[in-house]
Scaffold this motif. Sequence first.
Motif, PDB file in Angstrom:
ATOM      1  N   HIS A 149      -1.837   7.752  16.148  1.00  0.00           N
ATOM      2  CA  HIS A 149      -1.215   7.681  14.824  1.00  0.00           C
ATOM      3  C   HIS A 149      -2.136   7.004  13.809  1.00  0.00           C
ATOM      4  CE1 HIS A 149       3.136   8.110  16.536  1.00  0.00           C
ATOM      5  NE2 HIS A 149       2.567   9.275  16.311  1.00  0.00           N
ATOM      6  N   LEU A 150      -2.813   5.940  14.217  1.00  0.00           N
ATOM      7  CA  LEU A 150      -3.663   5.236  13.256  1.00  0.00           C
ATOM      8  C   LEU A 150      -4.855   6.093  12.848  1.00  0.00           C
ATOM      9  CD1 LEU A 150      -3.534   2.492  11.840  1.00  0.00           C
ATOM     10  CD2 LEU A 150      -5.307   1.699  13.396  1.00  0.00           C
ATOM     11  N   ARG A 151      -5.365   6.921  13.785  1.00  0.00           N
ATOM     12  CA  ARG A 151      -6.471   7.824  13.417  1.00  0.00           C
ATOM     13  C   ARG A 151      -6.031   8.789  12.325  1.00  0.00           C
ATOM     14  NH1 ARG A 151      -7.682   7.984  18.985  1.00  0.00           N
ATOM     15  NH2 ARG A 151      -6.388   9.865  19.218  1.00  0.00           N
ATOM     16  N   ARG A 152      -4.752   9.185  12.346  1.00  0.00           N
ATOM     17  CA  ARG A 152      -4.238  10.173  11.400  1.00  0.00           C
ATOM     18  C   ARG A 152      -3.332   9.538  10.337  1.00  0.00           C
ATOM     19  NH1 ARG A 152      -0.684  13.474  13.171  1.00  0.00           N
ATOM     20  NH2 ARG A 152      -0.017  12.290  15.001  1.00  0.00           N
ATOM     21  N   ILE A 153      -3.498   8.248  10.130  1.00  0.00           N
ATOM     22  CA  ILE A 153      -2.496   7.534   9.340  1.00  0.00           C
ATOM     23  C   ILE A 153      -2.387   8.056   7.915  1.00  0.00           C
ATOM     24  CG2 ILE A 153      -4.003   5.654   8.532  1.00  0.00           C
ATOM     25  CD1 ILE A 153      -0.388   5.298   9.810  1.00  0.00           C
ATOM     26  N   ASP A 154      -3.488   8.386   7.284  1.00  0.00           N
ATOM     27  CA  ASP A 154      -3.423   8.884   5.902  1.00  0.00           C
ATOM     28  C   ASP A 154      -2.750  10.250   5.847  1.00  0.00           C
ATOM     29  OD1 ASP A 154      -4.649   6.631   4.804  1.00  0.00           O
ATOM     30  OD2 ASP A 154      -6.645   7.404   5.242  1.00  0.00           O
ATOM     31  N   GLN A 155      -3.049  11.098   6.828  1.00  0.00           N
ATOM     32  CA  GLN A 155      -2.408  12.408   6.874  1.00  0.00           C
ATOM     33  C   GLN A 155      -0.907  12.247   7.134  1.00  0.00           C
ATOM     34  OE1 GLN A 155      -3.982  15.107   9.810  1.00  0.00           O
ATOM     35  NE2 GLN A 155      -2.202  16.469   9.673  1.00  0.00           N
ATOM     36  N   ILE A 156      -0.527  11.348   8.027  1.00  0.00           N
ATOM     37  CA  ILE A 156       0.892  11.110   8.314  1.00  0.00           C
ATOM     38  C   ILE A 156       1.612  10.639   7.065  1.00  0.00           C
ATOM     39  CG2 ILE A 156       2.465   9.564   9.546  1.00  0.00           C
ATOM     40  CD1 ILE A 156       0.525   9.721  11.935  1.00  0.00           C
ATOM     41  N   ARG A 157       0.989   9.724   6.352  1.00  0.00           N
ATOM     42  CA  ARG A 157       1.636   9.175   5.144  1.00  0.00           C
ATOM     43  C   ARG A 157       1.836  10.275   4.097  1.00  0.00           C
ATOM     44  NH1 ARG A 157       0.205   7.555   0.299  1.00  0.00           N
ATOM     45  NH2 ARG A 157      -2.010   7.930   0.677  1.00  0.00           N
ATOM     46  N   THR A 158       0.826  11.081   3.850  1.00  0.00           N
ATOM     47  CA  THR A 158       0.959  12.131   2.832  1.00  0.00           C
ATOM     48  C   THR A 158       1.890  13.249   3.306  1.00  0.00           C
ATOM     49  OG1 THR A 158      -1.102  13.132   3.618  1.00  0.00           O
ATOM     50  CG2 THR A 158      -1.247  11.626   1.738  1.00  0.00           C
ATOM     51  N   ASP A 159       1.863  13.564   4.600  1.00  0.00           N
ATOM     52  CA  ASP A 159       2.813  14.554   5.130  1.00  0.00           C
ATOM     53  C   ASP A 159       4.245  14.073   4.909  1.00  0.00           C
ATOM     54  OD1 ASP A 159       1.025  16.465   5.950  1.00  0.00           O
ATOM     55  OD2 ASP A 159       1.020  15.869   8.059  1.00  0.00           O
ATOM     56  N   HIS A 160       4.449  12.806   5.127  1.00  0.00           N
ATOM     57  CA  HIS A 160       5.777  12.222   4.930  1.00  0.00           C
ATOM     58  C   HIS A 160       6.223  12.376   3.475  1.00  0.00           C
ATOM     59  CE1 HIS A 160       9.145   9.539   5.021  1.00  0.00           C
ATOM     60  NE2 HIS A 160       8.526   8.561   4.372  1.00  0.00           N
ATOM     61  N   LEU A 161       5.342  12.057   2.532  1.00  0.00           N
ATOM     62  CA  LEU A 161       5.698  12.178   1.117  1.00  0.00           C
ATOM     63  C   LEU A 161       5.940  13.640   0.736  1.00  0.00           C
ATOM     64  CD1 LEU A 161       3.251   9.599  -0.529  1.00  0.00           C
ATOM     65  CD2 LEU A 161       5.660   9.285   0.062  1.00  0.00           C
TER      66      LEU A 161
END
Length: 833
Positions: free
Chosen positions: A81-93
């Motif tokens: 999750h931390l490796r993809r954290i920026d993608q996860i955050r923007t996917d969430h938004l």
Amino acid sequence: MKAARFLLLFLLLGLRANSQPLTPDRFLGYKLGSKFTYHHRITGYFQALAEQYPAQIRLVPYGTTYEDRPLFVAVLASDDHLRRIDQIRTDHLKSIGLMAGTPSGPVPAIAWLSYNVHGNEAVSSEAAMKVAFEILNPDNPVTREVLRNTIVVIDPCVNPDGRERYTQWYNRVAAIDPDPSAFAREHTEPWPGGRYNHYLADLNRDWAWQQQKESRERVRLYNQWMPHLHADFHEMGPESSYYFPPAAEPYHKDITRWQRDFNKTLGEFNRKYFDENGWLYYTRYDFDLFYPSYGDTWPTYNGAIGMTYEQAGGGRAGLALVRRNEGDTLTLEQRIRHHYATSLATLETISAHAAQTTQEFVRYFEDARNNPVGIYKTYLVKTGGSEGQAAALRGLLDNQGIRYGLAGRKFTTKGTDLANASDQTVRVEENDLLISSYQPKSTLLKILFEPEPELEDSLTYDITTWGLTYALGLRAFGLKEKLIPAPFQPKNIQNTVPDHTPYAYLANWSSFEDVRFLARLLRQKVKVRSALRPFELDGKKYQAGTLIITRRGNEAWGADFDRIVTAAANEMQVTVNPVFTGFVSSGSDFGSGQVQPVKPPKILLAGGEGVSPLAMGEVWHFFEQQLGYPVTIAEARTLGNDIPWNEIDVLILPSGNYAQILHDKLLTSLREWVGNGGRLIVMENALNAFADKPEFDLKRKKTAADKAARDPLKTFASTERDHIRNEPLGSVYRVSLDTSHPLAFGYADSYYALIRKSWNFEFLPNGWNVGYLKENARLAGFTGSAAAQELKHTPVIACQDIGRGSIVYMTANPLFRGFWYGGKLLFGNALFR
């Protein structure tokens, strides 16, 4: 050879030490809970964790405090999750419509834990270190499972300035062995205490209004993450036990069934820890979900599961305290264990329900965009003549992440006036604001605008109304039709120096921006005059209070005069009108006695023991962060000492208990100072020091209801409800104004005031009752029956002239929490008029 072997051994020991888990005890050099940790060491611990576990923790700075301490969160996640954290955050938004585009896949649940918003509730940050360590501890099966399903955001200290104020004081005065005696000085925190931030504001009541720097910076980051859950960790009085959800009533009616049910689920997970350990706790009492600016409610109205946790203790508890009722000793170590337990229970709860939580969150925002709550589908805000107020609204909406636009054309429609609930035909102008309810944050929009929130129960923890129409003094309408706003294009006011030399510049006096413009000119030593009566010039009408900046008197500026005036107006976004004569077509010419110079006042603000820290902080913040005008702060107890009163023009007494400060001799001295030209501003509880004194006009009503009267057959269980009969719980009243008096310049015939106490004063017999309540003045919010009677025919702002000076009495604080924009002009009148 020996040196090489020694170096190798040193390196091996160092590697072994670095591979050991970095517990808080090991990093700090003392057992967690044995002393209070300074903020820089808490920061250092999280930095050390980030160095030891770079694949699982990332520190995200989000600003600094007023005293320049760092604000940051720690994002804890699994390696993947931390490796993809920026993608996860923007996917969430993207999944909730706050960012354009389509998410690349599902996202894990996001839990945000906030600690130490009240600085002297200092157990929170201690617990945060233990929580962070255990989340990263590979030997903890509970937290391993949490990280499989959940991203955890930890804010270890929301209020570093307040915490440091408390910690430094406590560590200086504490005994070597903690003294549990309640009367020991380590349990008597000095004024103002560590609860508040630098400007003595309560950050836990500032989530929606964001008047404080820390709040704006925190919410800016929050809006970039939009967590599914937000938990806020607090302390309460040491005589209590521990509070966790479910929350008390009232719940706001727009809190969803899912959010309510999850509150109960949290209670089930938490109680297991407490039952297993035999710890005392309670639920469903005291802490409700209603007022929108708390750390549990504001996230709730943003779709999250929001909650408060309260541990017995607070600033009085110190490291150890014998509780009078229980007879046991409450220690910091115990308090840490309790907050640690509820932190883990909270994470276990969302981890166990991660899939359903994320689904419900997406549904929440889909409903907001397609089927918003409430009957109004569009909000219309009239901006003509209220440009300053409209700018303040736009700033607040921007901070919330609420979208708006312009009407873009002229038309008529049907709407409901949010100030009086009357249905009207409304003429819409091109520059009026339109705010559509069909947007991700429509629930928050509806709640902030609603004039009369529906109460499930009148026993609530804070104010009962807050409508932006009232707070900002705007004309706003709820429309039942869906209108599409035109894009908003910012249009900055650009005053230019005219080709021909003006006789003077004129500026309206109708908003707080006008007060700021005046303050800027006075600080630059530009001489300003003000009209005491309306006048007309060049076919344009000007109201009383209009600022008149004549070239006469400002000759020292020479050719720079025009540039200085227009530059200040542009900075404050105020329009100045150049005129080429001092001769008016109606009213008084500029050389008349009805046009008075505005003297730059030397202002003194009382603080210290006896003064409410919140009230004093609101005034302090107003001067330094909003108005931009200097104020001198003096300890209230020194007012009778060596203050050069001949140099002071205005003295402000914020709300407080001045009984031991303003003795008869000092009151007499203050009256003499006022008579010599001073201006005294007395606010809220400070009025008690002047009421019924022979030298002052302020008198209590002789016919006031007897609050002490008791029903002999009343029940013990009714005590709380009997109490609220006597108080308004933050209600909005329409204050009728004498607009011919300088204190009311810039207003129409009335002003919306937030009334939080039932004052029972008579009208001033010899002074000016500038603002007062008529028979049916209440507009919104809960007011007890006895209080409602007392608040009829009573002054809210009054002025007593004494010699060449005056006393201004304010029963309602116009600067309340900084967000009551409509009162700032009123306070500016009191300062400069």
